[in-house]
Scaffold this motif. Structure first.
Motif, mmCIF file in Angstrom:
data_model
loop_
_atom_site.group_PDB
_atom_site.id
_atom_site.type_symbol
_atom_site.label_atom_id
_atom_site.label_comp_id
_atom_site.label_asym_id
_atom_site.label_seq_id
_atom_site.Cartn_x
_atom_site.Cartn_y
_atom_site.Cartn_z
ATOM 1 N N ALA A 120 0.846 -1.099 -0.093
ATOM 2 C CA ALA A 120 -0.134 -0.013 0.029
ATOM 3 C C ALA A 120 1.109 1.175 0.047
ATOM 4 N N VAL A 121 2.102 1.014 0.778
ATOM 5 C CA VAL A 121 3.086 2.440 0.644
ATOM 6 C C VAL A 121 3.564 2.568 -0.701
ATOM 7 N N ARG A 122 3.939 1.557 -1.316
ATOM 8 C CA ARG A 122 4.441 1.352 -2.527
ATOM 9 C C ARG A 122 3.702 1.912 -3.622
ATOM 10 N N ASP A 123 2.464 1.791 -3.424
ATOM 11 C CA ASP A 123 1.529 1.823 -4.675
ATOM 12 C C ASP A 123 0.778 3.428 -4.306
ATOM 13 N N ASN A 124 1.253 3.797 -3.098
ATOM 14 C CA ASN A 124 0.797 5.192 -2.710
ATOM 15 C C ASN A 124 -0.952 5.054 -2.490
ATOM 16 N N ARG A 125 -1.393 4.245 -1.819
ATOM 17 C CA ARG A 125 -2.386 3.873 -1.166
ATOM 18 C C ARG A 125 -2.896 4.442 0.094
ATOM 19 N N LEU A 126 -1.642 4.799 0.918
ATOM 20 C CA LEU A 126 -1.843 5.178 2.253
ATOM 21 C C LEU A 126 -1.917 6.782 2.112
ATOM 22 N N ALA A 127 -2.863 7.436 3.097
ATOM 23 C CA ALA A 127 -2.876 8.950 3.154
ATOM 24 C C ALA A 127 -1.809 9.463 4.095
ATOM 25 N N LEU A 128 -1.352 10.560 3.823
ATOM 26 C CA LEU A 128 -0.153 11.230 4.657
ATOM 27 C C LEU A 128 -0.284 10.873 6.172
ATOM 28 N N ALA A 129 -1.402 11.021 6.556
ATOM 29 C CA ALA A 129 -1.685 11.253 8.092
ATOM 30 C C ALA A 129 -1.559 9.432 8.544
ATOM 31 N N GLU A 130 -1.888 8.708 7.803
ATOM 32 C CA GLU A 130 -1.864 7.168 7.916
ATOM 33 C C GLU A 130 -0.387 6.850 8.131
ATOM 34 N N MET A 131 0.530 7.367 6.943
ATOM 35 C CA MET A 131 1.872 7.048 7.202
ATOM 36 C C MET A 131 2.535 7.652 8.239
ATOM 37 N N GLU A 132 2.449 8.879 8.869
ATOM 38 C CA GLU A 132 2.789 9.665 10.014
ATOM 39 C C GLU A 132 2.442 8.684 11.252
ATOM 40 N N GLN A 133 1.285 8.394 11.386
ATOM 41 C CA GLN A 133 1.064 7.626 12.517
ATOM 42 C C GLN A 133 1.630 6.392 12.665
ATOM 43 N N MET A 134 1.956 5.693 11.469
ATOM 44 C CA MET A 134 2.853 4.423 11.505
ATOM 45 C C MET A 134 4.070 4.831 11.941
ATOM 46 N N LEU A 135 4.634 5.805 11.128
ATOM 47 C CA LEU A 135 6.244 6.483 11.814
ATOM 48 C C LEU A 135 6.215 6.426 13.197
ATOM 49 N N ASP A 136 5.267 7.364 13.710
ATOM 50 C CA ASP A 136 5.154 7.698 14.919
ATOM 51 C C ASP A 136 5.231 6.464 16.123
ATOM 52 N N ALA A 137 4.257 5.659 15.669
ATOM 53 C CA ALA A 137 4.435 4.211 16.219
ATOM 54 C C ALA A 137 5.625 3.676 16.408
#
Length: 442
Positions: free
Chosen positions: A353-370
Motif C-alpha cells: 500500500a505504501v509503494r502503490d501510494n494508497r495510504l494517506a499522509l496522516a496514516e503514514m505519519e501515524q505508522m512512523l510515530d508508532a
C-alpha cells in the motif's frame, strides 16, 4: 473406466485447477523476486510448471541437483538450449559460463538486449538452506545476482524450511528473504476443489452427488492431493461412490506413505507444535497465543478458521496428529526463522500500500510515530537489529520513503520481541481499513 485423477507428479493444462490470481500475479512479473511457501504435495511444482506454460521460463529443480551448483549450472544450460527453440532471443547454451551466477548474468544480458523477460523458476528451494549451512555467502550471491539482473524474475517454491535461510544470513547484513515477496500456497478454494472432483476442465466430467461433494470438501479442506486420492479411490463408471470407513483409513495410509504429514510436522517450529497440540487435544488456545504464528499456519492450510476459533487444517492431518505425531521430537525449524517469515507476510499488504501510494499522509505519519516509540522501547531492551531501523528512520525524505526503508527491516527483529501492542494493532487496522483500490492523494 480409467480414473481421470492424478495422484503423482505435477499437473498442468486442463489438469491444473485453481490458483488463478497467483498465476496471474507471477506472470505479470511485478515482483522480480518472490517465494511461494507450501506444505508437501500442495501443488508447488505444478504451480511452477503451469507458470512455465504461460511465460518464457527456466525451470531448475534443486532437489534433482542435490544443491550442487555445478549440476544446477548444467541444468540451466540444458534449459536454455531447450527453450531457445521457442525463444530465439535466448543466448546459445554452449557459450554460457560454468558458474551458475555468471550464467544467470549472461542470460540476463541477452534477454535485456532483446527487451524481453525471463522467469527463473526454482523448485524445492529449501535445498538452499542445506547448501548455505556450509557456505552462507551463497545466498547473498544469489540475491545479489537477481538484484543486478533486471530482466530476470526469480520465483522459488519451497517448504517452510526455507525460513531458516534468514537465520543463516541475518547476523550481518539483510536476511536472505528480505525484499522477496512471500505468497502462501494453501488448499484449493471450495469452488476449485469441487471443479477438481467433478473434473470440470477435462473431456469427461465426473458425476458427484452434492451431499458427497460437500463431505469430501469438508474432509480435505481442499487439499489437492487428498482430493485426488479420494477421487481415484471412489471413481466407478463415471461417478464417485459414497465413502466407507475403510476408504478414509486407506487414504490416510496413502497420504502417510507420500511423507505428507510427517514432513509437514517436521517443518514446524516448537511454538507452532505447541499450538497444534493444544488444538488437537481439544483445549482452548491461551488468550495470548501468538497471533503471528496463527496467521502463518492458516496461510499454509495447517490450521483453518472455524467460527471464532481455529481447527486443524483437514480431517486426515488431524487424525495423524492424534495417533502418530511425536510431540517430543526436536524441532528442525527455529522460531526465529518462522517468525521472520510470518511477520514479513503480515507486513506485505501494508508495504504494498505504501509503494502503490494508497495510504494517506496522516496514516503514514501515524505508522512512523508508532515505530519511533517502539524503537525506543526496543533500544532500552537491547534488542539486536535496532541500529539499522534507527538509521532508516533518520534517512532524508518524506514518510513514504521512510516507510519503504523501514518496514522491510521489521521481520529481522520481530522474533526477538513480544510482537504485540501498538505496532501490531496499528498494522492490523491498516490492513483492514486502508488497503484501498486506486491511489490516494496526500
Amino acid at each position: 473406466m480409467i480414473s481421470p485423477y492424478i495422484t503423482s507428479g505435477p499437473v498442468t493444462g486442463v489438469d491444473f485447477y485453481g490458483r488463478r490470481d497467483l498465476l496471474n500475479e507471477i506472470a505479470a512479473g511485478r515482483c522480480r523476486a518472490s517465494y511461494v511457501l507450501g506444505t508437501r504435495q500442495i501443488g508447488k511444482t505444478s504451480l511452477l510448471r503451469q507458470v512455465e506454460t504461460q511465460v518464457p521460463a527456466m525451470f531448475l529443480d534443486l532437489q534433482w541437483a542435490g544443491g550442487r551448483l555445478e549440476d544446477l549450472s548444467r541444468q540451466a544450460r540444458r534449459e536454455v538450449r531447450r527453450k531457445r527453440q521457442q525463444y530465439t532471443w535466448l543466448p546459445p547454451a554452449d557459450g554460457l559460463p560454468d558458474n551458475l551466477f555468471e550464467l544467470l548474468e549472461a542470460a540476463n544480458d541477452a534477454v535485456e538486449e532483446a527487451r524481453e523477460r525471463l522467469w527463473v523458476l526454482m523448485d524445492e528451494a529449501e535445498i538452499w538452506v542445506r547448501v548455505a549451512r556450509s557456505d552462507p555467502e551463497i545466498l547473498h550471491k544469489l540475491r545479489g545476482t537477481i538484484q543486478n539482473c533486471p530482466a530476470l524474475c526469480l520465483v522459488m517454491a519451497a517448504s517452510k524450511s526455507l525460513s531458516e535461510a534468514n537465520t543463516l544470513t541475518g547476523k550481518e547484513g539483510s536476511p536472505f528473504l528480505s525484499g522477496f515477496a512471500l505468497r502462501y500456497l494453501g488448499p484449493l478454494s471450495p469452488p476449485d476443489g469441487a471443479a477438481l472432483l467433478r473434473q470440470a476442465q477435462g473431456g469427461v466430467p465426473v458425476t458427484v452427488d452434492e451431499e458427497l461433494l460437500a463431505r469430501l470438501l469438508a474432509l480435505t479442506s481442499g487439499h489437492p492431493l487428498l482430493l485426488q486420492l479420494l477421487g481415484e479411490r471412489l471413481y466407478e463408471d463415471g461417478q464417485l461412490r459414497a465413502t466407507t470407513k475403510g476408504d478414509l483409513t486407506g487414504i490416510l495410509d496413502q497420504a502417510i506413505k507420500t511423507g505428507v504429514f510427517p514432513q509437514d510436522f517436521a517443518a514446524l517450529s516448537g511454538p507452532e507444535r505447541s499450538i497444534l497440540h493444544t488444538i488437537s487435544s481439544g483445549q482452548p488456545l491461551a488468550d495470548d497465543a501468538h497471533p503471528t504464528y496463527l496467521h502463518g499456519l492458516v496461510g499454509l492450510g495447517i490450521l483453518r478458521r472455524e467460527g471464532d476459533g481455529y481447527a486443524i487444517g483437514n480431517a486426515f492431518f488431524a487424525r495423524w496428529l492424534q495417533e502418530q505425531a511425536d510431540w517430543e521430537a526436536r524441532a528442525e525449524v527455529s522460531a526465529e526463522g518462522t517468525l521472520t517469515v510470518y511477520t514479513q507476510s503480515e507486513l506485505e499488504p501494508v508495504l504494498e500500500a505504501v509503494r502503490d501510494n494508497r495510504l494517506a499522509l496522516a496514516e503514514m505519519e501515524q505508522m512512523l510515530d508508532a515505530l519511533r516509540r517502539a524503537l525506543l522501547v526496543w533500544q532500552r531492551k537491547g534488542i539486536p537489529g535496532t541500529e539499522r531501523l534507527a538509521a532508516a528512520l533518520e534517512e532524508p525524505g518524506g514518510p513514504h520513503h521512510k516507510l519503504e526503508a523501514t518496514l522491510p527491516l521489521l521481520p529481522g527483529v520481530a522474533y526477538k520481541l513480544e510482537w504485540g501492542g501498538e505496532v501490531r494493532d496499528l498494522l492490523a487496522a491498516l490492513r483492514a481499513t486502508s488497503i484501498h483500490s486506486g491511489k490516494r492523494e496526500d
